[in-house]
Design an enzyme around this catalytic site. Structure first.
Site, PDB file in Angstrom:
ATOM      1  N   LYS A   1      69.226 -19.267 -65.003  1.00  0.00           N
ATOM      2  CA  LYS A   1      68.424 -20.288 -64.312  1.00  0.00           C
ATOM      3  C   LYS A   1      67.832 -19.633 -63.086  1.00  0.00           C
ATOM      4  O   LYS A   1      68.407 -18.679 -62.538  1.00  0.00           O
ATOM      5  CB  LYS A   1      69.312 -21.467 -63.887  1.00  0.00           C
ATOM      6  CG  LYS A   1      68.545 -22.754 -63.685  1.00  0.00           C
ATOM      7  CD  LYS A   1      68.311 -23.499 -64.981  1.00  0.00           C
ATOM      8  CE  LYS A   1      67.410 -24.690 -64.784  1.00  0.00           C
ATOM      9  NZ  LYS A   1      67.320 -25.514 -65.991  1.00  0.00           N
TER      10      LYS A   1
ATOM     11  N   ASP B   1      61.276 -26.259 -65.445  1.00  0.00           N
ATOM     12  CA  ASP B   1      62.316 -27.226 -65.078  1.00  0.00           C
ATOM     13  C   ASP B   1      61.643 -28.106 -64.026  1.00  0.00           C
ATOM     14  O   ASP B   1      60.404 -28.102 -63.916  1.00  0.00           O
ATOM     15  CB  ASP B   1      63.572 -26.512 -64.542  1.00  0.00           C
ATOM     16  CG  ASP B   1      64.752 -27.467 -64.351  1.00  0.00           C
ATOM     17  OD1 ASP B   1      65.311 -27.926 -65.354  1.00  0.00           O
ATOM     18  OD2 ASP B   1      65.119 -27.771 -63.198  1.00  0.00           O
TER      19      ASP B   1
HETATM   20  P1  NDP Z   1      60.250 -33.509 -63.386  1.00  0.00           P
HETATM   21  O1  NDP Z   1      59.972 -32.732 -62.155  1.00  0.00           O
HETATM   22  O2  NDP Z   1      59.172 -33.635 -64.407  1.00  0.00           O
HETATM   23  O3  NDP Z   1      60.729 -34.986 -63.002  1.00  0.00           O
HETATM   24  C1  NDP Z   1      61.826 -35.206 -62.175  1.00  0.00           C
HETATM   25  C2  NDP Z   1      61.924 -36.692 -61.885  1.00  0.00           C
HETATM   26  O4  NDP Z   1      63.116 -36.933 -61.161  1.00  0.00           O
HETATM   27  C3  NDP Z   1      60.781 -37.212 -61.029  1.00  0.00           C
HETATM   28  O5  NDP Z   1      60.562 -38.559 -61.353  1.00  0.00           O
HETATM   29  C4  NDP Z   1      61.370 -37.069 -59.616  1.00  0.00           C
HETATM   30  O6  NDP Z   1      60.785 -37.937 -58.660  1.00  0.00           O
HETATM   31  C5  NDP Z   1      62.808 -37.472 -59.862  1.00  0.00           C
HETATM   32  N1  NDP Z   1      63.686 -36.884 -58.853  1.00  0.00           N
HETATM   33  C6  NDP Z   1      63.750 -35.582 -58.489  1.00  0.00           C
HETATM   34  N2  NDP Z   1      64.682 -35.421 -57.506  1.00  0.00           N
HETATM   35  C7  NDP Z   1      65.180 -36.657 -57.269  1.00  0.00           C
HETATM   36  C8  NDP Z   1      66.159 -37.165 -56.383  1.00  0.00           C
HETATM   37  N3  NDP Z   1      66.824 -36.356 -55.543  1.00  0.00           N
HETATM   38  N4  NDP Z   1      66.428 -38.495 -56.426  1.00  0.00           N
HETATM   39  C9  NDP Z   1      65.782 -39.315 -57.275  1.00  0.00           C
HETATM   40  N5  NDP Z   1      64.829 -38.893 -58.141  1.00  0.00           N
HETATM   41  C10 NDP Z   1      64.548 -37.591 -58.131  1.00  0.00           C
HETATM   42  O7  NDP Z   1      61.567 -32.850 -64.016  1.00  0.00           O
HETATM   43  P2  NDP Z   1      62.111 -32.947 -65.498  1.00  0.00           P
HETATM   44  O8  NDP Z   1      61.844 -34.284 -66.055  1.00  0.00           O
HETATM   45  O9  NDP Z   1      61.674 -31.735 -66.223  1.00  0.00           O
HETATM   46  O10 NDP Z   1      63.682 -32.748 -65.249  1.00  0.00           O
HETATM   47  C11 NDP Z   1      64.534 -33.829 -64.884  1.00  0.00           C
HETATM   48  C12 NDP Z   1      65.976 -33.414 -65.082  1.00  0.00           C
HETATM   49  O11 NDP Z   1      66.181 -33.025 -66.441  1.00  0.00           O
HETATM   50  C13 NDP Z   1      66.446 -32.226 -64.229  1.00  0.00           C
HETATM   51  O12 NDP Z   1      67.826 -32.408 -63.943  1.00  0.00           O
HETATM   52  C14 NDP Z   1      66.290 -31.055 -65.199  1.00  0.00           C
HETATM   53  O13 NDP Z   1      67.170 -29.975 -64.863  1.00  0.00           O
HETATM   54  C15 NDP Z   1      66.733 -31.723 -66.499  1.00  0.00           C
HETATM   55  N6  NDP Z   1      66.287 -31.044 -67.690  1.00  0.00           N
HETATM   56  C16 NDP Z   1      64.953 -30.826 -67.918  1.00  0.00           C
HETATM   57  C17 NDP Z   1      64.553 -30.190 -69.064  1.00  0.00           C
HETATM   58  C18 NDP Z   1      63.118 -30.024 -69.418  1.00  0.00           C
HETATM   59  O14 NDP Z   1      62.832 -29.560 -70.525  1.00  0.00           O
HETATM   60  N7  NDP Z   1      62.184 -30.402 -68.568  1.00  0.00           N
HETATM   61  C19 NDP Z   1      65.548 -29.651 -70.020  1.00  0.00           C
HETATM   62  C20 NDP Z   1      66.917 -30.047 -69.742  1.00  0.00           C
HETATM   63  C21 NDP Z   1      67.253 -30.686 -68.591  1.00  0.00           C
HETATM   64  P3  NDP Z   1      59.634 -37.397 -57.658  1.00  0.00           P
HETATM   65  O15 NDP Z   1      58.358 -37.472 -58.457  1.00  0.00           O
HETATM   66  O16 NDP Z   1      59.698 -38.334 -56.520  1.00  0.00           O
HETATM   67  O17 NDP Z   1      60.029 -35.983 -57.296  1.00  0.00           O
END
Ligand code: NDP
Length: 446
Positions: free
Chosen positions: A127, A167
Site C-alpha cells: 500500500k 484508493d
Molecule cells: P473515495 O475517495 O472514492 O470515496 C471515499 C468516501 O468516503 C467519500 O464519500 C469521502 O467523503 C468519505 N470519507 C473519506 N474520509 C472520511 C471520513 N474521515 N469520515 C467520513 N467520510 C469519509 O474512496 P473509495 O470509495 O475508493 O474508498 C472508500 C474505502 O474503501 C476506503 O477505505 C478504501 O480503502 C476502501 N477500498 C477501496 C477500494 C477501491 O477499489 N476503490 C478497494 C477496497 C477497499 P469526502 O468526499 O467528504 O472526502
C-alpha cells in the site's frame, strides 16, 4: 498459541511499531483469529511466520516537492509499504489524503496481503500514498503532484515487482498522470498500474469492481442462510467509488439504498436511490467534486451534518467510507434497529468493539478483506489481460468477479463454520494467512 503468548506477541508489535494504532488493531484482529490454527501447526511457529508477516519486507518514504498554481512551493511526504511478496508481485492501492501516515499504510498493506491471498490470484501485498489532499486542487496541480510523486516511486515498482492501483483520492485521473510519468521515466509501456483507462490497458469493470463485488458477497452470505438481498433496505456510508457502485449493483439486484454520506454528514432518503439519483451522485462526486448535502437539497430529503448513518433503521449496513467509522455504540444501534447484515466496503470501518457486537449477536458480518476484495480481484484480472495483451469483455470480467467472490465466501465458510453460523472474520483471516504462510515456508528464510 496460549493467550499469554498472543499478548506477548502483540506487545512486541506495539513496541516495534510505536504510534501506529491502526496497524496494531489490524494485527491484533488477525492474530486472535489465527492463534489456534498456528497452535495446531507448529511448523509455522518454528519458522516464525507471524513475526515475519508483520514486518514489512521494505518501506520507502520520500519527499515530494512541487509548485502549486500560484507558484508556491509545496512539500508532501510519500510512502510505499511493500509488505509481502510470497505469492506474487506487491500489489495494493495508493491513497492521497491529508490524514495519510505510515501507520495507516502499514495497516492497509497488512490487510491487503491477506485479502490478495483470498482472491486466489498471484498477488503479494502493498500500500502507498501521500499526505496530499486533491480536494480543491485543479487538474493541473494534481498532475504536477502526481509527476513529482512518481519521480521517486518509479524506481521501486514494475509489472513483476510492484503494481500499484487507486484508493481514496486516487482514481482514473490520478492513475493517468502517474502512469504517464512512469512511462516517460522508464521508457516502457507496461502493466505497472491497475485501474488504467480502458483505451490504454485498463480492464472493464475495474471501476465498478469493489462495489459490485461487495454486493455479490452480501448475496452469498444471504444465500448461505436461505435468504436474499431482494427488497432489503440498505444504509451505506460514503459516496465515492465503492459506495456508488455498491448502490448501483444493490439497486439492480432489487434492494433499496436509503443513505449516502461524506466527511461532512449523511443524507437519509427513505424513498430510495433510483438511476437518476445515482447519476446525480456520480456527477456530483466525480466531476463537480461537490458535497453530499447537495443531494438532500436536490431530492428534498433530510441531511444530518457531522453525523453517520448508523442510527437509521435498515436490514443491511454497508460502511464504504473510511476506517473506524462504526463504533461499538453504532453497532448496538444497528442491531437494535433490526440490521441483519453488515459488510465492509471500506477497509476496517468497524472498530474492534463493533466487530464484537456483530459476532456476539450472530448477524451476518463480512469483514473488508473478504467483502471488498472484488477491486483487487479485478486488478489481478487486469494484470492477466496486460500479460496476455488482450482485453476481455465486460460480461466476461463480471462473470469472473462473481465467481471469485463466491470462491472467497466458500474459503471463509470452510474454516469457520459452527452450527450453521459462519464467523467470517476468523474464516477470512485463516484462509488468507494459510496460503501466504505455506508460500513463505516453501521459499525459505528470505
Ligand atoms: P473515495 O475517495 O472514492 O470515496 C471515499 C468516501 O468516503 C467519500 O464519500 C469521502 O467523503 C468519505 N470519507 C473519506 N474520509 C472520511 C471520513 N474521515 N469520515 C467520513 N467520510 C469519509 O474512496 P473509495 O470509495 O475508493 O474508498 C472508500 C474505502 O474503501 C476506503 O477505505 C478504501 O480503502 C476502501 N477500498 C477501496 C477500494 C477501491 O477499489 N476503490 C478497494 C477496497 C477497499 P469526502 O468526499 O467528504 O472526502
Amino acid at each position: 498459541m496460549k493467550p499469554s503468548e498472543v499478548s506477548a506477541f502483540l506487545n512486541r508489535v506495539v513496541k516495534r511499531h510505536p504510534v501506529e494504532p491502526e496497524f496494531h488493531q489490524a494485527v491484533a484482529e488477525v492474530v486472535h483469529s489465527v492463534a489456534p490454527f498456528i497452535a495446531a501447526n507448529p511448523r509455522y511457529r518454528k519458522a516464525r511466520i507471524l513475526e515475519r508477516m508483520v514486518e514489512p519486507e521494505r518501506v520507502i518514504s520520500f519527499r515530494v516537492t512541487w509548485a502549486d498554481r500560484s507558484g508556491e512551493v509545496q512539500v508532501n511526504r510519500g510512502h510505499r509499504v511493500q509488505m509481502n511478496s510470497a505469492i506474487g508481485p506487491y500489489k495494493g492501492g495508493l491513497r492521497f489524503h491529508p490524514d495519510v501516515t505510515l501507520g495507516t499504510l502499514k495497516f492497509l498493506a497488512f490487510e491487503q496481503t491477506l485479502k490478495n491471498s483470498l482472491t486466489t490470484l498471484p498477488m503479494g501485498g502493498a500500500k502507498g500514498g501521500a499526505d496530499f489532499d486533491p480536494k480543491g486542487r485543479t487538474d493541473e496541480e494534481v498532475m504536477r503532484f502526481c509527476q513529482a510523486f512518481m519521480n521517486e516511486l518509479w524506481r521501486h515498482i514494475g509489472p513483476d515487482t510492484d503494481v500499484p492501483a487507486g484508493d481514496t483520492g486516487v482514481s482514473e485521473r490520478e492513475i493517468g498522470f502517474l502512469f504517464g510519468q512512469y512511462k516517460k521515466l522508464r521508457n516502457a509501456f507496461g502493466g505497472v498500474f491497475t485501474g488504467k483507462g480502458i483505451p490504454w490497458g485498463g480492464s472493464h469493470i475495474r471501476t465498478e469492481a469493489t462495489g459490485y463485488g461487495l454486493i455479490f458477497f452480501v448475496e452469498e452470505m444471504f444465500r448461505h442462510v436461505g435468504a436474499s438481498i431482494i427488497d432489503k433496505q440498505i444504509a451505506l456510508s460514503g459516496s465515492g467509488n465503492v459506495a456508488q457502485f455498491a448502490a448501483e449493483k444493490a439497486m439492480l439486484m432489487g434492494a433499496k439504498v436509503i443513505t449516502w454520506s461524506d466527511s461532512s454528514g449523511f443524507v437519509h432518503d427513505p424513498a430510495g436511490v433510483d438511476p437518476q439519483k445515482l447519476a446525480f451522485v456520480k456527477d456530483l462526486k466525480e466531476r463537480k467534486r461537490g458535497r453530499i448535502k447537495e443531494y438532500a437539497e436536490k431530492f428534498k430529503c433530510a441531511y444530518h451534518a457531522g453525523k453517520r448513518p448508523w442510527g437509521v433503521k435498515c436490514d443491511v449496513a454497508l460502511p464504504c467510507a473510511t476506517q473506524n467509522e462504526i463504533t461499538g455504540d453504532d453497532a448496538l444501534a444497528l442491531v437494535k434497529n433490526g440490521c441483519r447484515c453488515v459488510a465492509e466496503g471500506a477497509n476496517m470501518p468497524s472498530t474492534p468493539e463493533a466487530v464484537r457486537v456483530f459476532l456476539d449477536k450472530k448477524i451476518l458480518f463480512g469483514p473488508g478483506k473478504a467483502a471488498n476484495a472484488g477491486g483487487v480481484a479485478v486488478s489481478g484480472l487486469e494484470m492477466s489481460q496486460n500479460s496476455l495483451r488482450l482485453s476481455w469483455t465486460r460480461e466476461e470480467v463480471e462473470k469472473r468477479l462473481s465467481e471469485i467472490m463466491t470462491n472467497i465466501h466458500r474459503q471463509c465458510a470452510q474454516y469457520e463454520q459452527r452450527k450453521g453460523f459462519v464467523n467470517y472474520v476468523n474464516g477470512a483471516n485463516i484462509a488468507g494467512f494459510r496460503k501466504v504462510a505455506e508460500a513463505m515456508l516453501d521459499q525459505g528464510l528470505v
